[in-house]
Design an enzyme around this catalytic site. Structure first.
Site, PDB file in Angstrom:
ATOM      1  N   CYS A  25       0.826  -1.205   0.000  1.00 37.92           N
ATOM      2  CA  CYS A  25       0.000   0.000   0.000  1.00 37.92           C
ATOM      3  C   CYS A  25       0.868   1.265   0.000  1.00 37.92           C
ATOM      4  CB  CYS A  25      -0.910  -0.047   1.241  1.00 37.92           C
ATOM      5  SG  CYS A  25      -1.927   1.401   1.461  1.00 37.92           S
ATOM      6  N   CYS A  52      -0.446   4.028   2.197  1.00 35.54           N
ATOM      7  CA  CYS A  52      -0.169   3.836   3.632  1.00 35.54           C
ATOM      8  C   CYS A  52       1.319   4.031   3.942  1.00 35.54           C
ATOM      9  CB  CYS A  52      -0.537   2.422   4.084  1.00 35.54           C
ATOM     10  SG  CYS A  52      -2.078   1.782   3.465  1.00 35.54           S
ATOM     11  N   ASP A  53       2.186   3.439   3.136  1.00 38.77           N
ATOM     12  CA  ASP A  53       3.595   3.301   3.521  1.00 38.77           C
ATOM     13  C   ASP A  53       4.579   4.084   2.647  1.00 38.77           C
ATOM     14  OD1 ASP A  53       2.674   1.531   5.427  1.00 38.77           O
ATOM     15  OD2 ASP A  53       2.980  -0.232   4.168  1.00 38.77           O
TER      16      ASP A  53
HETATM   17  C1  LIG Z   1       1.047  -4.068   5.460  1.00 43.11           C
HETATM   18  C2  LIG Z   1      -0.284  -3.346   5.461  1.00 43.11           C
HETATM   19  C3  LIG Z   1      -0.302  -2.008   5.784  1.00 43.11           C
HETATM   20  C4  LIG Z   1      -1.529  -1.329   5.795  1.00 43.11           C
HETATM   21  N1  LIG Z   1      -1.515  -0.026   6.166  1.00 43.11           N
HETATM   22  C5  LIG Z   1      -2.682   0.653   6.249  1.00 43.11           C
HETATM   23  C6  LIG Z   1      -2.689   2.018   6.711  1.00 43.11           C
HETATM   24  O1  LIG Z   1      -1.646   2.609   6.990  1.00 43.11           O
HETATM   25  N2  LIG Z   1      -3.916   2.612   6.809  1.00 43.11           N
HETATM   26  C7  LIG Z   1      -5.084   1.988   6.495  1.00 43.11           C
HETATM   27  O2  LIG Z   1      -6.152   2.585   6.647  1.00 43.11           O
HETATM   28  N3  LIG Z   1      -5.089   0.720   6.045  1.00 43.11           N
HETATM   29  C8  LIG Z   1      -3.924   0.033   5.908  1.00 43.11           C
HETATM   30  N4  LIG Z   1      -3.931  -1.251   5.459  1.00 43.11           N
HETATM   31  C9  LIG Z   1      -5.208  -1.853   5.026  1.00 43.11           C
HETATM   32  C10 LIG Z   1      -6.050  -2.275   6.253  1.00 43.11           C
HETATM   33  O3  LIG Z   1      -5.276  -3.082   7.091  1.00 43.11           O
HETATM   34  C11 LIG Z   1      -7.294  -3.011   5.789  1.00 43.11           C
HETATM   35  O4  LIG Z   1      -8.045  -2.209   4.906  1.00 43.11           O
HETATM   36  C12 LIG Z   1      -8.189  -3.397   6.990  1.00 43.11           C
HETATM   37  O5  LIG Z   1      -7.476  -4.197   7.896  1.00 43.11           O
HETATM   38  C13 LIG Z   1      -9.436  -4.152   6.529  1.00 43.11           C
HETATM   39  O6  LIG Z   1     -10.142  -4.578   7.654  1.00 43.11           O
HETATM   40  P1  LIG Z   1     -11.130  -5.835   7.604  1.00 43.11           P
HETATM   41  O7  LIG Z   1     -11.574  -6.042   8.985  1.00 43.11           O
HETATM   42  O8  LIG Z   1     -12.111  -5.637   6.529  1.00 43.11           O
HETATM   43  O9  LIG Z   1     -10.231  -7.048   7.092  1.00 43.11           O
HETATM   44  P2  LIG Z   1      -8.921  -7.721   7.726  1.00 43.11           P
HETATM   45  O10 LIG Z   1      -8.099  -6.734   8.436  1.00 43.11           O
HETATM   46  O11 LIG Z   1      -8.333  -8.482   6.589  1.00 43.11           O
HETATM   47  O12 LIG Z   1      -9.511  -8.721   8.814  1.00 43.11           O
HETATM   48  C14 LIG Z   1     -10.223  -9.865   8.433  1.00 43.11           C
HETATM   49  C15 LIG Z   1      -9.948 -10.942   9.440  1.00 43.11           C
HETATM   50  O13 LIG Z   1     -10.805 -12.048   9.167  1.00 43.11           O
HETATM   51  C16 LIG Z   1     -10.112 -13.244   9.459  1.00 43.11           C
HETATM   52  N5  LIG Z   1     -10.727 -14.332   8.720  1.00 43.11           N
HETATM   53  C17 LIG Z   1     -10.803 -14.502   7.379  1.00 43.11           C
HETATM   54  N6  LIG Z   1     -11.474 -15.615   7.068  1.00 43.11           N
HETATM   55  C18 LIG Z   1     -11.841 -16.179   8.240  1.00 43.11           C
HETATM   56  C19 LIG Z   1     -12.552 -17.372   8.573  1.00 43.11           C
HETATM   57  N7  LIG Z   1     -13.019 -18.195   7.632  1.00 43.11           N
HETATM   58  N8  LIG Z   1     -12.736 -17.674   9.891  1.00 43.11           N
HETATM   59  C20 LIG Z   1     -12.275 -16.848  10.861  1.00 43.11           C
HETATM   60  N9  LIG Z   1     -11.576 -15.711  10.593  1.00 43.11           N
HETATM   61  C21 LIG Z   1     -11.379 -15.376   9.304  1.00 43.11           C
HETATM   62  C22 LIG Z   1      -8.697 -12.936   8.976  1.00 43.11           C
HETATM   63  O14 LIG Z   1      -7.753 -13.791   9.608  1.00 43.11           O
HETATM   64  C23 LIG Z   1      -8.531 -11.482   9.381  1.00 43.11           C
HETATM   65  O15 LIG Z   1      -7.925 -11.339  10.648  1.00 43.11           O
HETATM   66  C24 LIG Z   1      -2.737  -1.978   5.436  1.00 43.11           C
HETATM   67  C25 LIG Z   1      -2.711  -3.326   5.099  1.00 43.11           C
HETATM   68  C26 LIG Z   1      -1.501  -4.019   5.106  1.00 43.11           C
HETATM   69  C27 LIG Z   1      -1.477  -5.491   4.756  1.00 43.11           C
END
Ligand SMILES: Cc1cc2nc3c(=O)[nH]c(=O)nc-3n(C[C@H](O)[C@H](O)[C@H](O)COP(=O)(O)OP(=O)(O)OC[C@H]3O[C@@H](n4cnc5c(N)ncnc54)[C@H](O)[C@@H]3O)c2cc1C
Length: 306
Positions: free
Chosen positions: A131, A134-135
């Protein structure tokens, strides 16, 4: 029986938990990996409102603590499927057992595709990023590489070209696959070099001290090292929706089709966060979805009380 079953303990799932609990519903969050989700991979986050700067892990811990303080039940397990019961409730199926709920919120997120190189998982957040928004700022005036040649890779590279000393784009094909307009912009940047028909072969450096370079391999098998303090991998995202495909409609890329109300084709099942079909995938948009989905789930439970 819990009121709201939440699959996924990232920002979307945990925000949904907080909103559900504050509406006086019982909530169980089931997480297969790390509570906090993808953001735990980020060493420094600077775009979450209210936090000038915070590590992804600290942010995740605060979110988990907030959900626990409100009374969330947390289960560590992978949900492998959902069953709809005759009485209108749902059951989450895990290897550890089954959990019943009145409504379900799928907040399973999306995983960035990796290249399959040695130590790759360990380099995530230690020089390997997905990203530029982000980074990118961490690599101001430094050298970076972008892997990929589609629209996302080109957008990442253009953003980085505004900040970085040099951006090397590594594309496995002999051409860029994204829009020509973006490709033309990229080619016109003096600090961007595009390596065609080239594969990333190895990250140099160490997961503790970060990336110091990238070894690439041409079609003829010739290897060379390119300077890179950071590598941005943009070879696609993989939504984690497969186990739930019987209950939600998926778009061509596997994201859950839903409107801004976070509803799905199955009444009582809602979706939130990065697993949903939408343009911007960030903590703020995931949290927004979590709030919307939770309140929609509360309404659904209240109007379908048995
Ligand atoms: C390296 C990195 C840096 C980032 N930096 C930023 C930033 O600076 N600012 C920003 O706003 N965003 C950033 N992002 C993006 C941000 O992290 C995501 O947009 C956000 O986490 C999405 O949230 P979510 O809850 O939708 O999904 P996720 O964070 O992906 O969480 C989903 C969770 O569901 C769990 N899961 C999936 N399937 C199952 C299942 N079948 N059973 C049980 N559990 C399950 C997964 O293990 C996961 O923990 C970054 C992402 C990355 C990878």
């Amino acid at each position: 029986m819990t009121d709201i079953l939440i699959v996924g303990g990232g920002p979307a799932g945990l925000t949904a938990a907080i909103y559900g609990l504050r509406a006086n519903k019982s909530v169980t969050v089931i997480e297969k990996d790390a509570f906090g989700g993808q953001i735990t991979h980020s060493p420094k986050v600077e775009n979450i409102p209210g936090f000038e700067e915070i590590t992804g892990i600290e942010f995740a811990e605060r979110l988990v603590d907030q959900a626990l303080a409100q009374g969330a039940e947390m289960e560590a397990a992978e949900v492998t499927g959902i069953r709809a019961n005759e009485d209108g409730t749902f059951t989450a199926i895990t290897e550890e057992g089954e959990i019943d709920g009145r409504a379900v919120i799928l907040a399973t997120g999306a995983r960035h595709r990796l290249l399959g190189l040695p130590d790759e998982e360990a380099f995530v957040g230690q020089g390997l990023s997905f990203c530029a928004v982000c980074d990118g700022a961490y690599y101001r005036d430094r050298d970076v590489a972008v892997i990929g040649g589609g629209n996302s890779a080109m957008q990442e590279a253009l953003l980085l070209a505004d900040l970085c000393h040099k951006v090397t784009v590594v594309q496995n094909l002999a051409f860029l696959t994204g829009e020509e307009k973006l490709a033309a912009q990229l080619r016109s940047r003096p600090n961007v070099e595009i390596l065609y028909s080239t594969l990333a072969a190895k990250y140099l450096g160490s997961p503790t001290d970060g990336i110091t370079g990238l070894v690439v391999r041409s079609e003829s098998g010739e290897e060379r090292t390119i300077p890179a303090d950071g590598v941005f991998v943009a070879v696609g995202l993989e939504p984690q929706n497969a186990p739930f495909a019987d209950w939600i409609a998926l778009d061509a890329r596997g994201y859950a089709d839903s409107d801004e109300g976070c509803t799905t084709v199955t009444p009582g099942i809602f979706v939130a966060g990065d697993c949903r079909s939408k343009r911007i995938r960030q903590v703020t948009t995931a949290a927004a979805d979590g709030a919307v989905a939770a309140l929609a789930a509360c309404d659904w439970i209240d109007t379908n009380k048995k």
